[in-house]
Design a protein around this motif. Structure first.
Motif, PDB file in Angstrom:
ATOM      1  N   ASP B 346     -13.776  -0.334   6.929  1.00  0.00           N
ATOM      2  CA  ASP B 346     -14.788  -1.065   6.151  1.00  0.00           C
ATOM      3  C   ASP B 346     -15.809  -0.073   5.620  1.00  0.00           C
ATOM      4  O   ASP B 346     -17.007  -0.315   5.651  1.00  0.00           O
ATOM      5  CB  ASP B 346     -15.441  -2.156   7.002  1.00  0.00           C
ATOM      6  N   GLY B 347     -15.316   1.042   5.153  1.00  0.00           N
ATOM      7  CA  GLY B 347     -16.191   2.105   4.679  1.00  0.00           C
ATOM      8  C   GLY B 347     -16.515   1.998   3.214  1.00  0.00           C
ATOM      9  O   GLY B 347     -16.602   0.906   2.651  1.00  0.00           O
ATOM     10  N   ARG B 348     -16.609   3.142   2.586  1.00  0.00           N
ATOM     11  CA  ARG B 348     -17.105   3.128   1.222  1.00  0.00           C
ATOM     12  C   ARG B 348     -16.026   2.913   0.171  1.00  0.00           C
ATOM     13  O   ARG B 348     -16.301   2.879  -1.010  1.00  0.00           O
ATOM     14  CB  ARG B 348     -17.878   4.412   0.931  1.00  0.00           C
ATOM     15  N   GLY B 349     -14.799   2.811   0.560  1.00  0.00           N
ATOM     16  CA  GLY B 349     -13.746   2.578  -0.419  1.00  0.00           C
ATOM     17  C   GLY B 349     -13.509   3.814  -1.276  1.00  0.00           C
ATOM     18  O   GLY B 349     -14.226   4.803  -1.164  1.00  0.00           O
ATOM     19  N   LEU B 350     -12.531   3.728  -2.151  1.00  0.00           N
ATOM     20  CA  LEU B 350     -12.220   4.876  -2.995  1.00  0.00           C
ATOM     21  C   LEU B 350     -13.219   4.949  -4.144  1.00  0.00           C
ATOM     22  O   LEU B 350     -13.488   3.960  -4.807  1.00  0.00           O
ATOM     23  CB  LEU B 350     -10.803   4.752  -3.556  1.00  0.00           C
ATOM     24  N   ASN B 351     -13.721   6.125  -4.383  1.00  0.00           N
ATOM     25  CA  ASN B 351     -14.665   6.322  -5.461  1.00  0.00           C
ATOM     26  C   ASN B 351     -13.902   6.573  -6.755  1.00  0.00           C
ATOM     27  O   ASN B 351     -13.348   7.638  -6.968  1.00  0.00           O
ATOM     28  CB  ASN B 351     -15.568   7.522  -5.108  1.00  0.00           C
ATOM     29  N   LEU B 352     -13.910   5.569  -7.625  1.00  0.00           N
ATOM     30  CA  LEU B 352     -13.107   5.657  -8.840  1.00  0.00           C
ATOM     31  C   LEU B 352     -13.540   6.815  -9.725  1.00  0.00           C
ATOM     32  O   LEU B 352     -12.715   7.549 -10.266  1.00  0.00           O
ATOM     33  CB  LEU B 352     -13.206   4.348  -9.627  1.00  0.00           C
ATOM     34  N   ASP B 353     -14.846   6.995  -9.863  1.00  0.00           N
ATOM     35  CA  ASP B 353     -15.310   8.053 -10.762  1.00  0.00           C
ATOM     36  C   ASP B 353     -14.855   9.413 -10.280  1.00  0.00           C
ATOM     37  O   ASP B 353     -14.433  10.260 -11.062  1.00  0.00           O
ATOM     38  CB  ASP B 353     -16.847   8.025 -10.857  1.00  0.00           C
ATOM     39  N   ILE B 355     -12.248  10.051  -8.531  1.00  0.00           N
ATOM     40  CA  ILE B 355     -10.813  10.187  -8.745  1.00  0.00           C
ATOM     41  C   ILE B 355     -10.523  10.520 -10.195  1.00  0.00           C
ATOM     42  O   ILE B 355      -9.717  11.403 -10.510  1.00  0.00           O
ATOM     43  CB  ILE B 355     -10.060   8.902  -8.347  1.00  0.00           C
ATOM     44  N   LYS B 356     -11.225   9.812 -11.089  1.00  0.00           N
ATOM     45  CA  LYS B 356     -11.017  10.081 -12.513  1.00  0.00           C
ATOM     46  C   LYS B 356     -11.343  11.537 -12.798  1.00  0.00           C
ATOM     47  O   LYS B 356     -10.566  12.259 -13.431  1.00  0.00           O
ATOM     48  CB  LYS B 356     -11.943   9.190 -13.350  1.00  0.00           C
ATOM     49  N   ALA B 372      -7.314   4.154 -20.411  1.00  0.00           N
ATOM     50  CA  ALA B 372      -6.417   3.014 -20.614  1.00  0.00           C
ATOM     51  C   ALA B 372      -5.900   2.414 -19.309  1.00  0.00           C
ATOM     52  O   ALA B 372      -5.181   1.432 -19.315  1.00  0.00           O
ATOM     53  CB  ALA B 372      -5.233   3.450 -21.474  1.00  0.00           C
ATOM     54  N   LEU B 373      -6.262   3.019 -18.177  1.00  0.00           N
ATOM     55  CA  LEU B 373      -5.682   2.547 -16.922  1.00  0.00           C
ATOM     56  C   LEU B 373      -6.572   1.523 -16.220  1.00  0.00           C
ATOM     57  O   LEU B 373      -7.782   1.520 -16.390  1.00  0.00           O
ATOM     58  CB  LEU B 373      -5.478   3.739 -15.970  1.00  0.00           C
ATOM     59  N   THR B 374      -5.924   0.691 -15.407  1.00  0.00           N
ATOM     60  CA  THR B 374      -6.710  -0.250 -14.608  1.00  0.00           C
ATOM     61  C   THR B 374      -7.218   0.472 -13.359  1.00  0.00           C
ATOM     62  O   THR B 374      -6.757   1.563 -13.037  1.00  0.00           O
ATOM     63  CB  THR B 374      -5.846  -1.422 -14.133  1.00  0.00           C
ATOM     64  N   ASP B 375      -8.142  -0.160 -12.690  1.00  0.00           N
ATOM     65  CA  ASP B 375      -8.687   0.443 -11.467  1.00  0.00           C
ATOM     66  C   ASP B 375      -7.583   0.749 -10.473  1.00  0.00           C
ATOM     67  O   ASP B 375      -7.550   1.813  -9.866  1.00  0.00           O
ATOM     68  CB  ASP B 375      -9.689  -0.520 -10.823  1.00  0.00           C
ATOM     69  N   MET B 376      -6.669  -0.199 -10.337  1.00  0.00           N
ATOM     70  CA  MET B 376      -5.601   0.002  -9.351  1.00  0.00           C
ATOM     71  C   MET B 376      -4.762   1.211  -9.703  1.00  0.00           C
ATOM     72  O   MET B 376      -4.365   1.984  -8.860  1.00  0.00           O
ATOM     73  CB  MET B 376      -4.717  -1.235  -9.292  1.00  0.00           C
ATOM     74  N   GLN B 377      -4.495   1.363 -10.993  1.00  0.00           N
ATOM     75  CA  GLN B 377      -3.664   2.489 -11.404  1.00  0.00           C
ATOM     76  C   GLN B 377      -4.394   3.799 -11.150  1.00  0.00           C
ATOM     77  O   GLN B 377      -3.794   4.799 -10.773  1.00  0.00           O
ATOM     78  CB  GLN B 377      -3.318   2.378 -12.891  1.00  0.00           C
ATOM     79  N   ILE B 378      -5.706   3.800 -11.342  1.00  0.00           N
ATOM     80  CA  ILE B 378      -6.458   5.023 -11.107  1.00  0.00           C
ATOM     81  C   ILE B 378      -6.410   5.382  -9.624  1.00  0.00           C
ATOM     82  O   ILE B 378      -6.269   6.540  -9.262  1.00  0.00           O
ATOM     83  CB  ILE B 378      -7.915   4.859 -11.573  1.00  0.00           C
ATOM     84  N   GLN B 379      -6.511   4.370  -8.777  1.00  0.00           N
ATOM     85  CA  GLN B 379      -6.471   4.643  -7.337  1.00  0.00           C
ATOM     86  C   GLN B 379      -5.174   5.320  -6.946  1.00  0.00           C
ATOM     87  O   GLN B 379      -5.125   6.129  -6.036  1.00  0.00           O
ATOM     88  CB  GLN B 379      -6.621   3.341  -6.552  1.00  0.00           C
ATOM     89  N   GLU B 418       1.274   1.053   0.262  1.00  0.00           N
ATOM     90  CA  GLU B 418       0.468   0.400  -0.761  1.00  0.00           C
ATOM     91  C   GLU B 418      -0.992   0.555  -0.431  1.00  0.00           C
ATOM     92  O   GLU B 418      -1.365   0.691   0.731  1.00  0.00           O
ATOM     93  CB  GLU B 418       0.815  -1.087  -0.834  1.00  0.00           C
ATOM     94  N   LEU B 419      -1.787   0.483  -1.465  1.00  0.00           N
ATOM     95  CA  LEU B 419      -3.206   0.756  -1.269  1.00  0.00           C
ATOM     96  C   LEU B 419      -4.036  -0.354  -1.876  1.00  0.00           C
ATOM     97  O   LEU B 419      -3.764  -0.817  -2.978  1.00  0.00           O
ATOM     98  CB  LEU B 419      -3.538   2.093  -1.948  1.00  0.00           C
ATOM     99  N   LYS B 420      -5.036  -0.800  -1.118  1.00  0.00           N
ATOM    100  CA  LYS B 420      -5.983  -1.758  -1.674  1.00  0.00           C
ATOM    101  C   LYS B 420      -7.363  -1.233  -1.331  1.00  0.00           C
ATOM    102  O   LYS B 420      -7.660  -0.990  -0.163  1.00  0.00           O
ATOM    103  CB  LYS B 420      -5.787  -3.122  -0.999  1.00  0.00           C
ATOM    104  N   SER B 421      -8.191  -1.049  -2.335  1.00  0.00           N
ATOM    105  CA  SER B 421      -9.501  -0.490  -2.024  1.00  0.00           C
ATOM    106  C   SER B 421     -10.545  -1.062  -2.952  1.00  0.00           C
ATOM    107  O   SER B 421     -10.316  -1.211  -4.156  1.00  0.00           O
ATOM    108  CB  SER B 421      -9.458   1.036  -2.151  1.00  0.00           C
ATOM    109  N   ILE B 422     -11.694  -1.370  -2.403  1.00  0.00           N
ATOM    110  CA  ILE B 422     -12.805  -1.862  -3.221  1.00  0.00           C
ATOM    111  C   ILE B 422     -14.000  -0.982  -2.918  1.00  0.00           C
ATOM    112  O   ILE B 422     -14.390  -0.821  -1.752  1.00  0.00           O
ATOM    113  CB  ILE B 422     -13.150  -3.316  -2.881  1.00  0.00           C
ATOM    114  N   GLU B 423     -14.574  -0.411  -3.973  1.00  0.00           N
ATOM    115  CA  GLU B 423     -15.700   0.499  -3.763  1.00  0.00           C
ATOM    116  C   GLU B 423     -16.824  -0.210  -3.058  1.00  0.00           C
ATOM    117  O   GLU B 423     -17.260  -1.285  -3.447  1.00  0.00           O
ATOM    118  CB  GLU B 423     -16.193   1.014  -5.116  1.00  0.00           C
ATOM    119  N   GLY B 424     -17.322   0.440  -2.010  1.00  0.00           N
ATOM    120  CA  GLY B 424     -18.438  -0.131  -1.278  1.00  0.00           C
ATOM    121  C   GLY B 424     -18.016  -1.052  -0.153  1.00  0.00           C
ATOM    122  O   GLY B 424     -18.792  -1.326   0.755  1.00  0.00           O
TER     123      GLY B 424
END
Lengths: 163, 873
Positions: B346-353, B355-356, B372-379, B418-424
């Protein structure tokens, strides 16, 4: 021992004699006319020609795989491994050895008898020995008419990675 | 090494593992009944045996540890993290010595006096708060010294040390005890020790038995009633039971792989100054020993990642409104023939920025692609090789070994991650692996005269196909890659014979008939071309020799019923080998140069017959689908032919006009689609897909035709798709219906077409080519600007206005403000043609404005623009 040291003609000590009499046993084989020997304790089995299934996409000296009483054994084409020309017909034989946890079948021209040699007869590799063999040649034994090259099984596979 | 020593090593090794877990539990809960006595007993036994076996070094260390434990037991000493850390350190030293014993048969040289002194001091109640640190360089919190001394002074043995020291110390790692493990010392089952080798052999033998039984059953099935039938039935039953039983011996609870984790989490929280709780559920879930081995390291890696990168510092968590203590959750359970393992935090999740940024920095993608990618694809980028967003390589993780290795290792055994992550909020990884690798069902195929096995679970479908078209399915070629038209899509194919570098045996004529094994890897479906297909057999998977392990195409080998050895193919490995070639061949970009590349410009055309004798062609990339409609499904509405198609009413236009339909009940059609609009062009016959250099030799004024080219040796008419599209939807292009155009042969001026719609790019390109331009396309403004950075130059630019990301207006402004392309005339293409739009375009820097889709106007504008090279901004 107490004061009496046992001496034999020529005043050589027991220790030296014992060493002279210590023998090593080798399974001998012939590849392209050259004799080789493998320490007998490393040899698991000797096979007549077995059906070898080819494995694609691997180094050419891996001849393929064969079924040894339910175990899959990788066959090594020793001629190729030693950089010798391929055989001109004729059946081969194989010597099965263990390296690591796996069994390997070394495909050679002929397998000979088990011969016994005193340790002292093992000479270091002569400078004329094929350079690429140095990785696994542990020494030579001078026989009557030819040289027998002793094969270090582990060396055969370790250096193989790079081949 | 003598047997006694071996026995000692094995047993002590096991005990040490238990000690690890129990000491951590004890630290949280010093009152847990029986725990301390068990720990004490174990250490005591080790000490005793060391003495007996003459292992002085070990004995000394164990003795010192036992002293401290004795003090705990007698209530003379408070249970504190530093004390536990010391004891754990002693355990580690013992492990190290054992390791050395195993390797060399003797204790290693070394001096443990510092450790022993610290232990003795601890037993006496003296603590050096900083001197002896736990494994990693940790900041051990200052013990409230007064509390310690207070308890000692009290000296009441019956007074159990207050729990406050444990709670008040600033650095506390609380780990919820693993379910079930908290119970008392191992229940005494009746059990015996068996070497792994013995079990392996047993397994192999039983597997052979299973295969032989299968053979016998097969034979029996083909026979009439014989006296063998009844005993065979019985044999069948017995063998099945035996198989089940032996499989069970291979099964181990996953808790075994989790044993080290409580300790790891504890040490990590100390080292990182975080509060982390480990919640392990389903530890008793069983899986194959082999699989367990393979999954141990990936699991540990992911748990460390969660602790290191996932869980935030306590202050940050509080600020974010979370509990101060972060939680790492491990959950395992069975599902179907698989075991599911969830690792979540239950931590900070993946930081999308981050990763980008990292993806761009490592050259894995361009900004345009990322946009052009979705958040999931970026993860998903974290699974790529060489990717690590760890700012620095800590001693914990970020070593660059990475999630790509984890994913590869898991996929190797037929599992998925598989990966599921929500920032924060947090991240959860879900691993799914087959329960056992030992016996699988496999399809036996023949390629290049040799047999191979394909795991049945990967086989989606089997299709018989030919190259010449004699059977229902045809193998066609797009850009040299063979493809199969399967229902409504084009499936890329792999020629296994080529991939395996096999040569057909001389004398064996190549039969036209092939089989395609359709398989799916992730979301990518593809087919493997084989020569023959045999049966499905149950095979025993044996790992390949180390010499063969580096070949990703093979996942193992096996012995068939007839004794022959064959390799097992791995669709994952095959997909890797063919790279990311040909994903959706049907909608591939037309080959007008996207970047200045060498080689001829090849265009893929769909050749068909319609309305007349000569063949006709249209760029394949314009076509959404090839269909065949049943005549009686075609209806009439508003004087137009329509058909109900995928939930909408699709207008059908006959190529030759009028209502003529092909004889017979199936009417071929080319389906064009863009956004919501679909339209079907009825033709007589779909002939071929051909890749060729497109040179329009004879231009044509006839409506619906662009010109004639030589395609596959035949004069072929290139049709103007736009004409037909407008017949279906007069406002398809939102512009007036112009049909004629002037053809102008300019001396190959270079034009850059910027439009986010592939449809329009593919429509414009051939038209401009025919008009004599050399066409380059870009799918977005940033992409076009990247060409500028590459040093490409053009004579004129045509750009759409309505584009996601950077609009045409901004693009034009950018072009005009930079010296490199400042002089190039830029023409706007837009569906909006109000004066306000035109004005805005001009202000932004456009030199001309053309409505979509006025071909004539466009060509005229281009000529104008080109003939006046010096244009003021």
């Amino acid at each position: 021992m107490s004061g009496n040291s046992l001496t034999v003609a020529g005043s050589r000590s027991v220790a030296v004699l014992a060493a002279e009499q210590e023998k090593r046993d080798f399974v001998t084989m012939v590849i392209a006319g050259q004799m080789f020997g493998i320490p007998v304790l490393r040899v698991q089995d000797v096979l007549r020609s077995a059906k070898i299934a080819r494995i694609p996409l691997v180094s050419p000296w891996i001849a393929g795989a064969l079924n040894l009483r339910g175990r899959i054994v990788t066959a090594i084409d020793m001629r190729r491994r030693l950089g010798l020309p391929p055989r001109d017909g004729g059946a081969s034989m194989s010597i099965v050895v263990q390296h690591g946890d796996e069994l390997y079948s070394l495909v050679v021209d002929e397998v000979g008898e088990v011969l016994s040699f005193p340790v002292t007869s093992i000479a270091p590799n002569p400078p004329t020995l094929d350079v690429s063999w140095r990785g696994f040649a542990e020494g030579v034994i001078r026989l009557e008419s030819q040289l027998l090259v002793i094969v270090d099984i582990d060396g055969l596979f370790e250096r193989a990675e790079a081949v | 090494m003598n047997d006694l020593l071996v026995e000692f090593l094995t047993e002590t090794g096991e005990n040490l593992a238990v000690l690890d877990v129990e000491l951590v539990q004890f630290e949280q809960d010093p009152h847990a009944p029986g725990l301390l006595s068990n720990i004490f007993r174990l250490v005591h036994t080790i000490k005793g045996t060391c003495g007996f076996l003459g292992l002085p070094r070990l004995e000394k260390v164990a003795h010192a540890g036992e002293n401290v434990l004795g003090k705990f037991r007698d209530g003379d000493l408070v249970v504190t993290p530093p004390a536990i850390s010391l004891i754990l350190k002693a355990i580690d030293v013992i492990k190290m010595i054992l390791g050395s014993l195993e390797a060399t048969g003797a204790e290693p040289e070394g001096d443990d006096s510092a450790l022993i002194a610290a232990l003795d001091d601890a037993a006496a109640g003296k603590f050096q708060a900083t001197a002896v640190a736990p494994l990693a360089a940790a900041t051990v919190a200052e013990l409230p010294e007064d509390v310690v001394e207070h308890d000692l002074v009290d000296h009441a043995p019956s007074q159990v040390p207050a729990t406050t020291p444990v709670a008040s110390s600033a650095v506390t790692a609380t780990a919820a005890p693993p379910e079930g493990a908290h119970r008392e010392a191992p229940v005494s089952h009746q059990s015996i020790r068996v070497t792994v080798d013995l079990l392996e052999n047993l397994m192999t033998t039983v597997s052979e038995l299973v295969l032989t039984r299968n053979q016998l059953l097969q034979i029996a099935r083909g026979q009439k009633e014989t006296e063998f039938a009844a005993p065979l039935q019985r044999l069948n039953q017995v063998v099945s039971e035996l198989q089940e039983g032996v499989m069970k011996t291979r099964m181990q609870p996953i808790g075994n792989a989790w044993a080290k984790l409580p300790r790891i989490i504890r040490d990590l929280s100390l080292e990182l100054n975080k509060k982390i709780e480990l919640d392990m559920r389903g530890a008793e879930t069983e899986l194959d020993r082999q699989v367990l081995e393979l999954v141990k390291d990936p699991l540990t890696h992911m748990v460390r990642n969660s602790a290191d990168h996932g869980i935030e510092m306590p202050e940050d968590r509080l600020r974010a409104g979370k509990r101060e203590t972060g939680r790492v959750l491990l959950n395992a359970y069975h599902q179907g023939g698989h075991i599911i393992i969830e690792i979540g935090d239950d931590g900070r999740g993946l930081n999308l920025d981050r990763i980008k940024a990292k993806a761009i920095q490592n050259g894995l993608a361009t900004e345009a692609e990322i946009a052009a990618l979705t958040d999931m694809q970026i993860q998903q980028y974290i699974f790529r090789a060489g990717f690590s967003t760890a700012e620095a390589v800590t001693s914990v993780s970020g070593r660059g070994v990475g999630m790509d290795v984890v994913k590869t290792n898991i996929e190797k055994i037929g599992g998925t991650v598989e990966l599921k992550s929500i920032e924060g909020v947090g991240s959860t990884f879900t691993i799914k692996i087959p329960l056992t690798l030992a016996i699988v069902s496999a399809l036996i195929v023949e390629v290049g005269g040799e047999r191979y096995a394909v795991p049945q679970t990967s086989v989606v479908e089997l299709v018989r196909a030919t190259e010449s078209g004699r059977s229902e399915h045809r193998i066609e070629r797009v850009k040299e890659t063979p493809v199969l038209r399967l229902r409504d899509r084009l499936l890329p194919l792999v020629v296994l014979e080529d991939l395996l570098q096999l040569e057909r045996a001389p004398g064996v004529s190549a039969s036209d008939e092939r089989f395609v094994v359709v398989t799916q890897v992730g979301s990518q479906a593809f087919g493997m071309i084989v020569d023959r297909v045999f049966d499905t057999e149950e095979i025993v998977v044996k790992p390949v020799s180390p010499l063969v392990r580096h070949v990703p195409i093979f996942s193992g080998n096996t012995i068939l019923g007839d004794g022959s050895v064959i390799m097992i193919l791995d669709p994952n490995g095959i997909a890797q080998s063919i790279g990311e070639v040909v994903v959706s061949a049907a909608v591939s970009q037309q080959d007008t140069k996207q970047k200045s590349a060498e080689g001829p410009d090849l265009t893929t055309l769909l050749v068909f017959r319609a309305g007349g004798d000569g063949p006709k062609a249209v760029p394949l990339s314009l076509i959404a689908r090839l269909e065949e409609f049943e005549q009686d499904k075609i209806e009439f509405a508003n004087g137009q032919k329509v058909i109900q198609y995928r939930g909408t009413l699709m207008p059908l236009i006959s190529f030759s006009g009028g209502d003529s339909l092909v004889k017979g009940d199936r009417q071929p059609a080319l389906v064009f689609a863009e956004n919501e609009r679909v339209m079907g062009l009825l033709v007589d016959e779909i002939v071929d897909i051909v890749e060729t250099e497109l040179h329009v030799r004879l231009e044509s004024d006839a409506p619906g035709m662009i010109g004639t080219a030589i395609v596959a040796g035949q004069a072929t008419d290139l049709i103007d798709a736009g004409y037909f599209l407008k017949q279906a939807f007069p406002n398809w292009f939102d512009g007036p219906n112009k049909q004629s155009f002037e053809s102008e042969t300019s001396s190959s001026k270079r034009v850059l077409v910027v439009d986010d719609s592939a449809f329009f790019r593919n429509l414009l390109a051939p038209l401009l080519q025919v008009a004599g331009y050399e066409v380059t396309t870009a799918s977005s403004a940033p992409e076009a600007l990247a060409l500028r950075d590459d040093g490409d130059n053009f004579d004129v630019i045509v750009s759409d206005i309505e584009m996601p990301g950077m609009s045409g207006f901004d693009f034009a402004a950018n072009v005009k403000s930079d010296t490199r392309w400042q002089q190039i005339p830029v023409v706007a293409l837009s569906s909006h043609a109000q004066p306000a739009d035109i004005e805005r375009a001009t202000t932004s820097g456009f030199d001309g404005f053309v409505v979509k889709f006025d071909r004539a106007a466009l060509l005229t504008k281009l000529l104008e623009a080109l003939s006046d090279p010096r244009r003021a901004a």
